[in-house]
Design an enzyme around this catalytic site. Structure first.
Site, PDB file in Angstrom:
ATOM      1  CE1 TYR A 278       8.545  -9.954 -26.142  1.00  0.00           C
ATOM      2  CE2 TYR A 278      10.691  -9.773 -25.125  1.00  0.00           C
ATOM      3  CZ  TYR A 278       9.750 -10.511 -25.802  1.00  0.00           C
ATOM      4  OH  TYR A 278      10.014 -11.818 -26.141  1.00  0.00           O
ATOM      5  CE1 TYR A 326       0.342 -14.275 -17.074  1.00  0.00           C
ATOM      6  CE2 TYR A 326       1.747 -13.268 -18.731  1.00  0.00           C
ATOM      7  CZ  TYR A 326       0.597 -13.956 -18.397  1.00  0.00           C
ATOM      8  OH  TYR A 326      -0.281 -14.320 -19.376  1.00  0.00           O
TER       9      TYR A 326
END
Ligand SMILES: [Zn+2]
Lengths: 379, 133
Positions: A278, A326
């Protein structure tokens, strides 16, 4: 000792990503769910367990299941922020092991970019001791952790920038990534300060998007045409809610969730071929690498230096381009799982990590508050 | 208005803290059984689960545990940038969020600080801290 192969991820998909002005959170989840079931070779009639997390409804599972036309026999709306979906995978594996259901649908959807959620979600019950000081959430909390880490260990902004630069290199190889222009360390350092020491390019994107993951029992998985991605280990924890109450700003509960996941999987760190970690902020990654035990506390800066996590580096990480480059719709954890599954299936084309057999997926939620670690492997 | 952001959360549990600030007193709590200090105010000790909780006036000094200077504010704080938000560890052993005011170049982790009672709005006082020089 290797763990039992009881449950597997058998389908994954994203919805439209980036900016999706024409779609609401239910449409995004429906789109992802349909694609993930097709990916698995299953239909919605096979789904007997529902997992989702969000603050878009009073009881999101009720609304989502009704919208999709699914009556589950098992339901779980665990919401611990961005790491919720790694927790869902762990809970689904546990439910399957207990014989409670065979096929779980895990979904996420967000329109954080085009229709941001009401930012007043912080309950003043215990946040009344923080809100009046104007700390921007979540970035300010992560900045506090970064300041402390720099003070304690001499970590530098250049070292944090290494993560953003390496992650962008992966994004250039992923046509679904939102930001694909290569960047240099200087670009990160020269981007504007948001909350010192974090710059704009230390921070994740703000996107729309959704995703879905299908978890199935060994019995179902063995009937499907794609190879199963086994859930080998899982762990979860949370250490605090508000950042002031984090016991140690340099150590997350990844220490506990990671240890549990490695022990359940019966593997060690050097067996991990690809890591999806993460990356709400660059500091999130650095703290997580230390807490998971890939390096010692304080060594995270050195660990990521020299573009070690970039394509061609010896620690391939965040291979889809991450939340930094992304897509990051607010609770990013489901996308980590999707990318890990694709890497283990060998579906990643230009960004494929050679012969990836075991992946580590790690979600972090809240303000470094919750963690959940999943270890996945193929046959 | 800053107080408006939190007023729905101010109740019998937290009111002694907020009222104390108006009298230039910083109240934390102490467990009557394990003797540990507690902040924020609560009805049960998070260390030993005792419900024997007493108010204690803190002496208003401590050290900076961490801080960040904010360049992108929001809501009522937008016009104040740059400003420094910190976590201070009081000498009584509990941490609290605060604003750290004074010379930016003096603000460092582990520096000693002392409390300034700052009336940020009419009838609303916050505990800010400044570096002891
Ligand atoms: Zn006690």
């Amino acid at each position: 000792m290797k763990s039992e192969r009881v449950a597997a991820i058998v389908g994954v998909a994203e919805s439209d990503l980036g900016k999706t002005p024409g779609k609401n959170v239910l449409q995004l989840q429906a789109q992802a769910a349909k694609l993930a079931l097709e990916d698995a070779g299953l239909t919605k009639h096979d789904v007997d367990a529902i997992f989702t997390a969000g603050n878009w409804a009073w009881a999101p599972n009720l609304m989502l299941a009704e919208y999709l036309g699914i009556q589950p026999k098992y339901t779980d709306s665990t919401n611990i922020g961005g790491s919720s979906f790694e927790a869902h995978v762990g809970h689904a594996a546990a439910g399957i092991k207990a014989g409670l259901f065979d096929v779980a649908l895990i979904t996420y959807g967000s329109t954080n970019r085009t229709k941001p959620a009401n930012s007043s979600f912080q309950s003043p019950l215990t946040a009344q001791y923080e809100i009046p000081y104007g700390l921007p959430t979540p970035v300010g909390a992560y900045a506090l952790a970064a300041t402390r880490h720099m003070h304690q260990y001499g970590t530098t902004s250049e070292q944090l920038a290494e993560i953003a630069v390496a992650t962008r290199k992966w994004a250039t190889l992923n046509e679904k990534a939102y930001m694909r222009e290569p960047i240099e360390i200087e670009d990160v350092l020269n981007s504007r300060l948001i909350a010192e020491p974090l710059h704009l390019l230390d921070c994740c994107l703000v996107s729309d998007g959704g995703g879905a993951v299908i978890v199935a029992s060994n019995r179902v998985a063995s009937t499907l045409k794609k190879k199963p991605v086994w859930i080998l280990g899982h762990g979860e924890s949370h250490s605090h809610n508000t950042i002031t109450n984090m016991p140690d700003l340099t150590m997350t509960s990844a220490r506990e969730s990671g240890k549990a996941a490695f022990e359940m999987a019966g593997i060690s760190h050097h067996e991990i071929d690809v890591a999806e970690i993460y990356d709400s902020f660059t500091i999130t990654v650095l703290l997580t690498l230390e807490a998971l035990g890939f390096c010692q506390p304080g060594e995270g800066g050195a660990f990521v230096s020299g573009q070690r996590t970039a394509p061609g580096g010896d620690f391939p990480m965040n291979t889809n381009g991450g939340g930094l480059s992304y897509c990051h719709p607010g609770m990013y954890g489901i996308f980590l799982l999707i990318e890990a599954v694709r890497q283990l299936r060998g579906e990643c084309n230009a960004r494929q990590v050679d012969d990836a057999k075991i992946a580590l997926v790690h979600g972090t939620g809240g303000v470094l508050s919750s963690t959940s670690t999943v270890i996945l492997g193929r046959d | 208005m800053i107080k408006d952001l939190i007023k729905s959360g101010i109740d019998d549990e937290s009111r002694p803290y907020w009222n104390g600030l108006k009298d230039k007193k910083l109240f934390i709590q102490q467990c009557g059984d394990c003797q540990k200090s507690i902040f924020y105010p609560r009805s049960i000790c998070p260390h030993c689960f005792s419900d024997n909780i007493n108010w204690l006036e803190a002496n208003g000094t401590g050290t900076i545990y961490s801080f960040t200077t904010v360049h992108q504010g929001y809501g009522p704080f937008k016009g104040e940038t740059p400003y420094t938000v910190g976590i201070v560890e009081l000498d009584e052993g509990v941490r609290m969020m605060t604003r750290i005011i004074g010379d930016y170049n003096e603000i460092k982790v582990d520096k000693r600080v002392s409390i300034i009672f700052k009336e940020v709005e009419e009838d609303f006082v916050l505990p800010y801290f400044q570096v002891i020089t």
